[in-house]
Design an enzyme around this catalytic site. Structure first.
Site, PDB file in Angstrom:
ATOM      1  N   HIS A 125       9.028   6.039  -0.716  1.00 45.16           N
ATOM      2  CA  HIS A 125       8.509   7.172   0.303  1.00 45.16           C
ATOM      3  C   HIS A 125       9.113   6.898   1.741  1.00 45.16           C
ATOM      4  CE1 HIS A 125       5.837  10.363   2.259  1.00 45.16           C
ATOM      5  NE2 HIS A 125       5.898   9.286   3.145  1.00 45.16           N
ATOM      6  N   GLU A 126       8.746   5.940   2.348  1.00 49.58           N
ATOM      7  CA  GLU A 126       9.067   5.316   3.601  1.00 49.58           C
ATOM      8  C   GLU A 126      10.605   5.074   3.494  1.00 49.58           C
ATOM      9  OE1 GLU A 126       6.923   5.396   5.611  1.00 49.58           O
ATOM     10  OE2 GLU A 126       4.902   5.462   4.515  1.00 49.58           O
TER      11      GLU A 126
END
Length: 265
Positions: A125-126
């Site tokens: 996600h990051e």
């Protein structure tokens, strides 16, 4: 004066043109990738100076193993980058990635992300924020917003409008809650989708993303209403991830057929 400012906004947007995110969303980016990389590297170096770095070899090896598997599935321009992964000794359940090939993971996250699949969901996600150039969008949007507020202020001054300060405060709040925060939520949802695809292609179990947010929901305590938050509610995140799960499972199965089967411990 106000006409000149408005014209400047239009010219800036026209000159930069529109970009398309990995999910097909139209976006505006006023800054070059080199500029964003420089910002990211400088911020990361400052964090390393100000925060305690985890020295445990097993912990660092575990996080690096997951990062390596994810990075190998990035688009070529990012996969070929020299990524730096640092584990910070910090109790909050958090992680981040910055332009310039930087990934930070807080030790507190390891108490919530119970296995490699759940941690891969967060890290994917990051990194998704980076490859979708969300930082560039946010900085660009903030720059345009400030110019827009200045134009509004100039117009009110020229028109001798009463209660100008109160009106400008209202415009500022409207911009924050009506533009900045929803825009941030759209980034979070987009990063969830990118991260799910990334972890699946790396051979992690996509269901780990749903399990991660279930854990986050339990650990989250009281949260603000979604329309006042920069993040979607865990319930909405889980629903979005589940809607993409069939495709993600297929991608994970294909990854395993090609020998991608991470075993990070």
């Amino acid at each position: 004066m106000n006409k000149n400012i408005v014209a400047a906004i239009a010219i800036a947007v026209t000159l930069t043109g529109c970009k398309t995110s990995p999910t097909g969303r139209t976006q505006i980016a006023l800054y070059s990738e080199q500029q964003m990389d420089e910002m990211g590297v400088a911020s990361f170096e400052q964090m390393k100076q100000e925060q305690t770095i985890e020295q445990n070899v097993k912990t660092n090896r575990y996080v690096q193993c997951i990062a390596d598997a994810l990075i190998a599935q990035l688009p070529a321009q990012y996969a070929q980058q020299q990524w730096e992964v640092v584990v910070f000794k910090e109790p909050s359940a958090n992680a981040f990635a910055l332009p310039g090939g930087k990934i930070g993971v807080h030790t507190g996250l390891l108490n919530v992300a119970k296995d490699q699949h759940q941690l891969a969901a967060v890290m994917g996600h990051e990194v998704g924020h980076v490859i979708a150039q969300h930082a560039n969008e946010r900085v660009s949007q903030n720059s345009l917003l400030q110019v827009g507020l200045q134009a509004g202020n100039a117009a009110l001054e020229m028109g001798n409008v009463q209660y100008r300060n109160a009106i400008m405060q209202g415009l500022g709040l409207g911009a924050q809650y009506g533009v900045m925060l929803p825009f941030s939520r759209s980034h979070e949802s987009e990063a969830d989708v990118i991260g799910l695809e990334l972890m699946a292609k790396a051979g992690f179990n996509p269901q780990g993303a749903v399990e991660l947010w279930q854990n986050m929901d339990k650990a989250g305590g009281e949260r603000p209403a979604e329309f006042l938050s920069t993040h979607p509610s865990p319930e909405n995140r889980i629903a979005l991830l589940q809607s993409k799960m069939t495709q993600a499972n297929s991608q994970a199965a294909e990854a395993k057929r090609q020998g991608r089967n991470p075993a990070c411990k």
